[in-house]
Design a protein around this motif. Structure first.
Motif, short mmCIF file in Angstrom:
data_model
loop_
_atom_site.label_atom_id
_atom_site.label_comp_id
_atom_site.label_asym_id
_atom_site.label_seq_id
_atom_site.Cartn_x
_atom_site.Cartn_y
_atom_site.Cartn_z
N GLY A 144 -2.44 10.80 -3.99
CA GLY A 144 -3.39 9.88 -4.61
C GLY A 144 -3.37 8.50 -4.01
O GLY A 144 -2.55 8.16 -3.16
N TYR A 145 -4.33 7.68 -4.48
CA TYR A 145 -4.47 6.29 -4.04
C TYR A 145 -4.63 5.43 -5.30
O TYR A 145 -5.67 5.53 -5.96
N PRO A 146 -3.65 4.62 -5.66
CA PRO A 146 -2.38 4.40 -4.98
C PRO A 146 -1.45 5.62 -5.06
O PRO A 146 -1.64 6.48 -5.92
N GLY A 147 -0.49 5.64 -4.16
CA GLY A 147 0.48 6.73 -4.14
C GLY A 147 0.93 7.12 -2.76
O GLY A 147 2.11 7.37 -2.53
N LEU A 148 -0.02 7.21 -1.82
CA LEU A 148 0.33 7.67 -0.48
C LEU A 148 1.39 6.80 0.18
O LEU A 148 2.35 7.31 0.77
N LEU A 149 1.26 5.49 0.10
CA LEU A 149 2.17 4.60 0.82
C LEU A 149 3.62 4.79 0.42
O LEU A 149 4.52 4.64 1.23
N VAL A 150 3.89 5.13 -0.84
CA VAL A 150 5.27 5.23 -1.31
C VAL A 150 5.70 6.67 -1.55
O VAL A 150 6.77 6.90 -2.14
N GLU A 151 4.93 7.64 -1.09
CA GLU A 151 5.28 9.05 -1.29
C GLU A 151 6.55 9.39 -0.51
O GLU A 151 6.56 9.42 0.72
N ASN A 152 7.66 9.58 -1.22
CA ASN A 152 8.96 9.88 -0.61
C ASN A 152 9.38 8.80 0.39
O ASN A 152 9.96 9.11 1.45
N ILE A 153 9.16 7.54 0.06
CA ILE A 153 9.38 6.45 0.99
C ILE A 153 10.86 6.15 1.23
O ILE A 153 11.20 5.33 2.09
N TYR A 213 -3.22 -4.45 -2.69
CA TYR A 213 -2.95 -3.05 -2.38
C TYR A 213 -3.48 -2.74 -0.99
O TYR A 213 -4.42 -3.36 -0.53
N PRO A 214 -2.88 -1.79 -0.27
CA PRO A 214 -1.85 -0.86 -0.70
C PRO A 214 -0.42 -1.39 -0.69
O PRO A 214 0.45 -0.78 -1.32
N TYR A 215 -0.12 -2.50 0.02
CA TYR A 215 1.28 -2.92 0.13
C TYR A 215 1.90 -3.23 -1.23
O TYR A 215 3.12 -3.13 -1.40
N GLU A 216 1.08 -3.58 -2.21
CA GLU A 216 1.63 -3.85 -3.55
C GLU A 216 2.28 -2.60 -4.13
O GLU A 216 3.13 -2.69 -5.02
N GLU A 217 1.92 -1.43 -3.63
CA GLU A 217 2.60 -0.20 -4.06
C GLU A 217 4.10 -0.30 -3.79
O GLU A 217 4.92 0.19 -4.60
N MET A 218 4.47 -0.90 -2.67
CA MET A 218 5.88 -1.05 -2.34
C MET A 218 6.56 -2.01 -3.32
O MET A 218 7.68 -1.74 -3.79
N ASN A 219 5.89 -3.11 -3.65
CA ASN A 219 6.46 -4.05 -4.60
C ASN A 219 6.61 -3.43 -5.98
O ASN A 219 7.62 -3.63 -6.66
N GLU A 220 5.63 -2.65 -6.38
CA GLU A 220 5.72 -1.97 -7.67
C GLU A 220 6.88 -0.97 -7.68
O GLU A 220 7.61 -0.87 -8.67
N TYR A 221 7.02 -0.25 -6.58
CA TYR A 221 8.12 0.71 -6.49
C TYR A 221 9.47 0.00 -6.60
O TYR A 221 10.37 0.47 -7.32
#
Length: 318
Positions: A126-135, A214-222
């Motif tokens: 999904g989007y968001p989701g791809l950037l942090v999938e098993n990161i 986003y998408p880099y905010e996905e990393m901050n959220e993670y």
């Protein structure tokens, strides 16, 4: 006093794993054992008197079936062979049928890597989701298959008899810019040129600090949920950072960035450009954001691609 942003002076800190080259060599060797099984199904309702359109599918990393659109001039309109132009998609965008490029004389392939609507049967974070999938694991990180899907798309295009294997180009912006960089690096003896706009997936860790978009905010959220995973994250993305791929590129590259981009920070655009050792040119646009100066740069991109790939010049690449 207001600080003046000077992205070209910023130092991006990118970790390059000691086994970076071995990791990607092993990845390509592993996927080479997966039969490509390319299929090109003619789509009459999308075709025209000048352009033939095909619905494309092929197998990629871990057997995921990937889709795309292939548009090519009809031989009576323009005789083959044609240069291949791979159109690489943005983060949330879906590839459209590239008839515009085919009409210019390209065998145009719009790639839909895993997770896109027509390629999401076995992988759909999904989007968001791809950037942090098993990161936190480089071996299972979502972008491993994603990068391979772009490589396999080139291999699929080269199965077509009307394609000139000596004239293969890449083009895309944002995530498409990232895939232009990684694909050119992973296929250095195949790719002739690449146009990368607002390149994403460069300087991951710095980008997440420089922007809250986003998408880099996905990393901050993670990391807000898993603050103890930051080191693992940094180690993983080192294998996927465009800055680490850039020195391996041999193709001619055209990079363009907006100096006020709040999605893919221009600091990282300068960093990936500086890391390239190939023939290259950089175009920057003041007061432009993630569009990267699209209105002004598109004619230059067209000229760059045409200059290297020579659409309409049948056989010149041989």
């Amino acid at each position: 006093m207001t600080r003046v942003r000077e992205p070209q002076r910023y130092t991006v800190d990118v970790h390059r794993p000691d086994d970076f080259e071995e990791f990607w060599a092993a990845t390509l060797q592993q996927v080479a054992a997966v039969p490509l099984r390319p299929s090109f199904d003619y789509v009459p309702e999308r075709s025209t008197e000048e352009i033939a359109v095909y619905d494309v599918h092929y197998d990629s990393w871990e057997g995921v079936r990937i889709s795309g659109w292939f548009a090519v001039p009809r031989p009576e309109y323009l005789p083959p062979p044609y240069p291949a132009l791979m159109m690489l998609p943005g983060y949330i965008s879906e590839p459209t049928v590239p008839k515009h490029w085919a009409k210019q004389g390209y065998a145009a392939f719009a790639v839909a890597p895993r997770g896109k609507l027509r390629s999401n049967q076995l992988f759909n974070p999904g989007y968001p989701g791809l950037l942090v999938e098993n990161i936190v694991d480089p071996n299972t990180y979502g972008y491993r298959g994603f990068y391979v899907d772009a490589v396999r798309a080139v291999e699929t295009a080269l199965t077509r008899p009307e394609v000139d294997a000596d004239r293969v180009g890449l083009s895309g912006s944002s995530q498409g810019g990232a895939l232009t960089i990684t694909t050119a690096a992973l296929l250095p003896d195949v790719i002739k040129c690449g146009a990368a706009g607002a390149p994403y997936l460069c300087g991951f860790m710095d980008s997440a600090k420089l922007t809250h978009s986003y998408p880099y905010e996905e990393m901050n959220e993670y990391l807000r949920v898993h603050p103890d995973h930051e080191q693992q994250m940094a180690e993983t993305v080192g294998y996927y950072d465009g800055v680490n791929f850039a020195p391996n590129i041999r193709a001619s590259m055209f990079v363009y960035i907006g100096l006020e981009d709040d999605v893919c920070p221009p600091e990282t655009g300068f960093a990936v450009y500086d890391a390239m050792k190939c023939e290259k040119e950089l175009h920057t646009y003041e007061r432009c954001g993630h569009d990267a100066g699209l209105h002004w740069v598109l004619p230059k991109v067209d000229d760059f691609l045409a200059g290297h790939l020579k659409p309409g010049a049948a056989g010149e690449g041989k």
